[in-house]
Design a protein around this motif. Structure first.
Motif, mmCIF file in Angstrom:
data_model
loop_
_atom_site.group_PDB
_atom_site.id
_atom_site.type_symbol
_atom_site.label_atom_id
_atom_site.label_comp_id
_atom_site.label_asym_id
_atom_site.label_seq_id
_atom_site.Cartn_x
_atom_site.Cartn_y
_atom_site.Cartn_z
ATOM 1 N N HIS A 60 8.196 2.006 -11.712
ATOM 2 C CA HIS A 60 8.112 2.730 -10.438
ATOM 3 C C HIS A 60 9.071 3.906 -10.449
ATOM 4 N N ARG A 165 3.741 3.196 17.730
ATOM 5 C CA ARG A 165 4.478 3.886 16.660
ATOM 6 C C ARG A 165 5.404 4.970 17.217
ATOM 7 N N TYR A 196 8.953 4.313 -3.076
ATOM 8 C CA TYR A 196 8.564 3.998 -4.455
ATOM 9 C C TYR A 196 7.125 4.401 -4.727
ATOM 10 N N SER A 198 4.114 3.972 -7.983
ATOM 11 C CA SER A 198 3.782 3.419 -9.291
ATOM 12 C C SER A 198 3.521 4.605 -10.211
ATOM 13 N N CYS A 213 0.667 9.427 -8.037
ATOM 14 C CA CYS A 213 -0.634 9.564 -7.378
ATOM 15 C C CYS A 213 -0.442 8.956 -5.990
ATOM 16 N N ALA A 214 -0.581 9.762 -4.947
ATOM 17 C CA ALA A 214 -0.267 9.242 -3.607
ATOM 18 C C ALA A 214 -1.227 9.777 -2.558
ATOM 19 N N VAL A 215 -1.313 9.031 -1.465
ATOM 20 C CA VAL A 215 -2.142 9.471 -0.338
ATOM 21 C C VAL A 215 -1.216 9.826 0.818
ATOM 22 N N VAL A 217 0.222 10.114 4.385
ATOM 23 C CA VAL A 217 0.135 9.339 5.634
ATOM 24 C C VAL A 217 0.133 10.329 6.799
ATOM 25 N N PHE A 219 -1.727 10.349 10.748
ATOM 26 C CA PHE A 219 -2.690 9.800 11.711
ATOM 27 C C PHE A 219 -2.198 10.028 13.131
ATOM 28 N N PHE A 227 1.437 11.222 13.665
ATOM 29 C CA PHE A 227 2.439 10.550 12.833
ATOM 30 C C PHE A 227 2.289 11.055 11.407
ATOM 31 N N VAL A 230 6.958 10.432 6.055
ATOM 32 C CA VAL A 230 8.059 11.296 5.615
ATOM 33 C C VAL A 230 7.850 11.805 4.185
ATOM 34 N N ALA A 231 7.742 10.861 3.255
ATOM 35 C CA ALA A 231 7.743 11.261 1.842
ATOM 36 C C ALA A 231 6.456 11.969 1.444
ATOM 37 N N THR A 232 5.324 11.437 1.913
ATOM 38 C CA THR A 232 4.063 12.001 1.431
ATOM 39 C C THR A 232 3.834 13.419 1.970
ATOM 40 N N THR A 275 -5.254 4.699 -4.429
ATOM 41 C CA THR A 275 -4.088 5.096 -5.219
ATOM 42 C C THR A 275 -3.608 3.959 -6.122
ATOM 43 N N ARG A 374 -2.399 -5.836 1.684
ATOM 44 C CA ARG A 374 -2.846 -6.557 2.877
ATOM 45 C C ARG A 374 -4.174 -7.264 2.667
ATOM 46 N N TRP A 417 1.422 -3.002 -2.470
ATOM 47 C CA TRP A 417 2.284 -2.585 -1.361
ATOM 48 C C TRP A 417 1.448 -2.473 -0.094
HETATM 49 C C1 LIG Z 1 6.359 -0.820 -5.419
HETATM 50 C C2 LIG Z 1 5.610 0.204 -4.612
HETATM 51 C C3 LIG Z 1 4.739 1.075 -5.242
HETATM 52 C C4 LIG Z 1 4.035 2.026 -4.498
HETATM 53 N N1 LIG Z 1 3.187 2.880 -5.136
HETATM 54 C C5 LIG Z 1 2.497 3.793 -4.435
HETATM 55 C C6 LIG Z 1 1.592 4.696 -5.087
HETATM 56 O O1 LIG Z 1 1.453 4.694 -6.307
HETATM 57 N N2 LIG Z 1 0.919 5.580 -4.318
HETATM 58 C C7 LIG Z 1 1.068 5.623 -2.944
HETATM 59 O O2 LIG Z 1 0.416 6.458 -2.291
HETATM 60 N N3 LIG Z 1 1.926 4.792 -2.303
HETATM 61 C C8 LIG Z 1 2.642 3.902 -3.013
HETATM 62 N N4 LIG Z 1 3.529 3.078 -2.363
HETATM 63 C C9 LIG Z 1 3.780 3.297 -0.924
HETATM 64 C C10 LIG Z 1 4.878 4.376 -0.765
HETATM 65 O O3 LIG Z 1 6.123 3.862 -1.227
HETATM 66 C C11 LIG Z 1 5.091 4.827 0.683
HETATM 67 O O4 LIG Z 1 5.281 3.701 1.491
HETATM 68 C C12 LIG Z 1 3.937 5.638 1.236
HETATM 69 O O5 LIG Z 1 3.699 6.776 0.416
HETATM 70 C C13 LIG Z 1 4.232 6.124 2.660
HETATM 71 O O6 LIG Z 1 5.444 6.819 2.647
HETATM 72 P P1 LIG Z 1 5.768 7.950 3.717
HETATM 73 O O7 LIG Z 1 7.233 8.197 3.660
HETATM 74 O O8 LIG Z 1 4.864 9.114 3.562
HETATM 75 O O9 LIG Z 1 5.392 7.256 5.083
HETATM 76 P P2 LIG Z 1 6.426 6.596 6.126
HETATM 77 O O10 LIG Z 1 7.155 7.640 6.862
HETATM 78 O O11 LIG Z 1 7.222 5.579 5.400
HETATM 79 O O12 LIG Z 1 5.404 5.911 7.107
HETATM 80 C C14 LIG Z 1 4.596 4.867 6.655
HETATM 81 C C15 LIG Z 1 4.289 3.953 7.830
HETATM 82 O O13 LIG Z 1 3.083 4.350 8.453
HETATM 83 C C16 LIG Z 1 2.251 3.219 8.625
HETATM 84 N N5 LIG Z 1 0.867 3.684 8.570
HETATM 85 C C17 LIG Z 1 0.281 4.355 7.562
HETATM 86 N N6 LIG Z 1 -0.989 4.666 7.885
HETATM 87 C C18 LIG Z 1 -1.193 4.175 9.139
HETATM 88 C C19 LIG Z 1 -2.296 4.185 10.030
HETATM 89 N N7 LIG Z 1 -3.449 4.763 9.704
HETATM 90 N N8 LIG Z 1 -2.144 3.591 11.239
HETATM 91 C C20 LIG Z 1 -0.976 3.008 11.598
HETATM 92 N N9 LIG Z 1 0.106 2.969 10.789
HETATM 93 C C21 LIG Z 1 -0.005 3.542 9.576
HETATM 94 C C22 LIG Z 1 2.609 2.300 7.465
HETATM 95 O O14 LIG Z 1 2.295 0.961 7.749
HETATM 96 C C23 LIG Z 1 4.095 2.508 7.368
HETATM 97 O O15 LIG Z 1 4.777 1.657 8.255
HETATM 98 C C24 LIG Z 1 4.219 2.111 -3.095
HETATM 99 C C25 LIG Z 1 5.103 1.227 -2.459
HETATM 100 C C26 LIG Z 1 5.789 0.298 -3.198
HETATM 101 C C27 LIG Z 1 6.735 -0.633 -2.492
#
Ligand SMILES: Cc1cc2nc3c(=O)[nH]c(=O)nc-3n(C[C@H](O)[C@H](O)[C@H](O)COP(=O)(O)OP(=O)(O)OC[C@H]3O[C@@H](n4cnc5c(N)ncnc54)[C@H](O)[C@@H]3O)c2cc1C
Length: 418
Positions: A60, A165, A196, A198, A213-215, A217, A219, A227, A230-232, A275, A374, A417
């Motif tokens: 990771h 949220r 994190y 993968s 490779c990520a999607v 977030v 919505f 919403f 943060v990272a994506t 992803t 899930r 995850w």
């Molecule tokens: C070991 C591991 C490997 C991972 N590998 C990958 C990977 O390869 N690619 C990848 O894309 N991600 C991966 N993830 C997930 C990644 O770490 C982040 O959690 C993800 O990208 C979201 O981060 P963010 O900071 O953009 O969103 P955040 O700011 O952290 O917000 C995410 C929150 O929004 C919620 N949420 C998301 N969509 C919705 C929705 N439609 N309705 C309501 N709530 C929602 C989620 O439940 C979560 O609580 C991995 C996670 C782990 C633990």
């Protein structure tokens, strides 16, 4: 070598790079993977040349994101705070081995941008502490109730904070009488966590590049707010340029147990919708390299799933190329929304159960599942129970024991995850 926690200051960094001392990797590629649809799926290459970071496919990468600047500014505005004031938060607990909760001295702006979690729903202890700053007794009561252990309080916290949220900004906006001091707020908010991913490449083939490779977030919440993860969203906006202002990502590599079989001749069955394909791009690159070196590489089977063939068939060209050169011996794709009936990876697994059972039971195949924890991981596991029962003639109890044994022996691995 000394270690510096330095990604905000942009100072020179020294190896070894880890959680406390992340490497500032340059973004070499940032491209959208999906051709259509309203989501944004992306592939990023992080350049780690010169860092001496080593990784294996299946590991990771952790990235330290920064918060949305507009949210930081809005918090400053609501709290009437000078975000550029220099501060130093000291830990009052003298026994704590941390003098400051985050690197200090700093400014409120830096703390709220780099160090503090302002996006996740605030926890109940934060609401409890904030209550004292609400001038409207109704707001005070609501905050205290949500922080309480009563059934009513828990229900309110669930609906008003979690289901809706609401982040800290939304709480401040929706309770205009709430006016905490920015110092206390910074003290209460938890640390912004690394995210994190993968790794979607092989360190054997690309030792100086880590792929993600990520999607994204993104919505709408029930309060009508947008919403943005943060990272994506931060990664999505990384612009790859040739000039001196290179986009950089503070990162480090975390080792995992998700590994290709020691013997290349063992068949592998990879199941990774969406992803979840990420680590399998690395696995395929590595199997390809072994094949090139003349090694006896066993069957390599992929089950991928997406919504539509013409929308989000990630890495379609690369996968077809792997198939053409014989690295990928079977490519099964479930297009869930291309027909009336939803089709998922587990349906395709079920269709091929005789062959899968032979691979598992006779040929020592290793099974890998990556992606959504899930539903998908559970549905796939149940399908393997079905396969063991229907193709292997086991009872349900025997099938469960059989698959659990595969897990213990490292032949059924999950990287999932939620
Ligand atoms: C070991 C591991 C490997 C991972 N590998 C990958 C990977 O390869 N690619 C990848 O894309 N991600 C991966 N993830 C997930 C990644 O770490 C982040 O959690 C993800 O990208 C979201 O981060 P963010 O900071 O953009 O969103 P955040 O700011 O952290 O917000 C995410 C929150 O929004 C919620 N949420 C998301 N969509 C919705 C929705 N439609 N309705 C309501 N709530 C929602 C989620 O439940 C979560 O609580 C991995 C996670 C782990 C633990």
């Amino acid at each position: 070598m000394p270690k510096y926690h330095n990604f905000c200051q942009g100072m020179q960094t020294y190896e070894p790079f880890d959680a406390k001392n992340p490497y500032l990797a340059t973004v070499a590629t940032n491209r959208q993977l999906n051709q259509a649809g309203n989501r944004h799926l992306m592939h990023l290459d992080l350049d780690i040349s010169g860092s001496k970071i080593r990784y294996d496919s299946g590991d990771h990468v952790a990235v330290y994101p920064i918060n949305d600047i507009s949210v930081v500014n809005r918090i400053g505005q609501i709290l009437d705070a000078d975000l550029d004031a220099v501060i130093s938060l000291n830990n009052l607990d003298e026994e704590s081995n941390k003098k400051h909760p985050f690197p200090c001295p700093t400014t409120y702006r830096t703390a709220l941008t780099h160090y503090l979690d302002i996006t996740n729903p605030p926890r109940t202890n934060v609401l409890f502490e904030l209550a004292q700053y609400a001038t409207d007794p109704k707001d005070q009561e609501t905050l205290r109730k949500m922080a309480s252990a009563s059934i009513e309080g828990k229900g309110l916290y669930q609906s008003w904070i979690l289901d809706a949220r609401r982040n800290i900004l939304a709480v401040l906006e929706d309770m205009p009488s709430l006016h905490p001091t920015i110092d206390h707020l910074c003290e209460l908010l938890p640390r912004l966590q690394a995210r994190y991913y993968s790794i979607a490449s092989s360190g054997k083939l690309y030792p100086t590049m880590v792929s993600i490779c990520a999607v994204v977030v993104d919505f709408q919440t029930s309060t009508g707010r947008r919403f943005k993860g943060v990272a994506t969203n931060w990664l999505k906006n990384m612009v790859v340029t040739d000039n001196s202002h290179k986009a950089t990502v503070p990162m480090y590599v975390r080792k995992s147990q998700f590994r290709l079989p020691y013997k290349a001749s063992n068949p592998v069955v990879m199941i990774g919708p969406g992803t979840g394909i990420a680590p399998f791009m690395g696995f395929l690159q590595e199997r390809g390299k072994m094949k090139e070196q003349g090694k006896d590489v066993g069957e390599t089977i992929l089950y991928f799933g997406c919504r539509h063939r013409n929308e989000d068939f990630l890495y379609q060209q690369e996968l077809q190329e792997f198939q053409k050169i014989g690295v990928l011996t079977q490519l099964n794709v479930a297009f869930s929304r291309d027909q009336e009936e939803k089709v998922y990876v587990q349906h395709l697994l079920k269709k091929n159960m005789e062959h899968l059972w032979k691979l598992i039971h006779t040929d020592n195949a290793h099974i890998y599942i990556c992606g959504d924890a899930r539903n998908m991981a559970r549905d796939v596991q149940n399908t393997f129970y079905d396969i063991a029962e229907e193709a292997g003639g086991l009872t349900h109890t025997q099938a469960v024991t059989y698959i659990k044994k595969l897990m213990t022996n490292g032949r059924y691995s999950q990287d999932v995850w939620s």
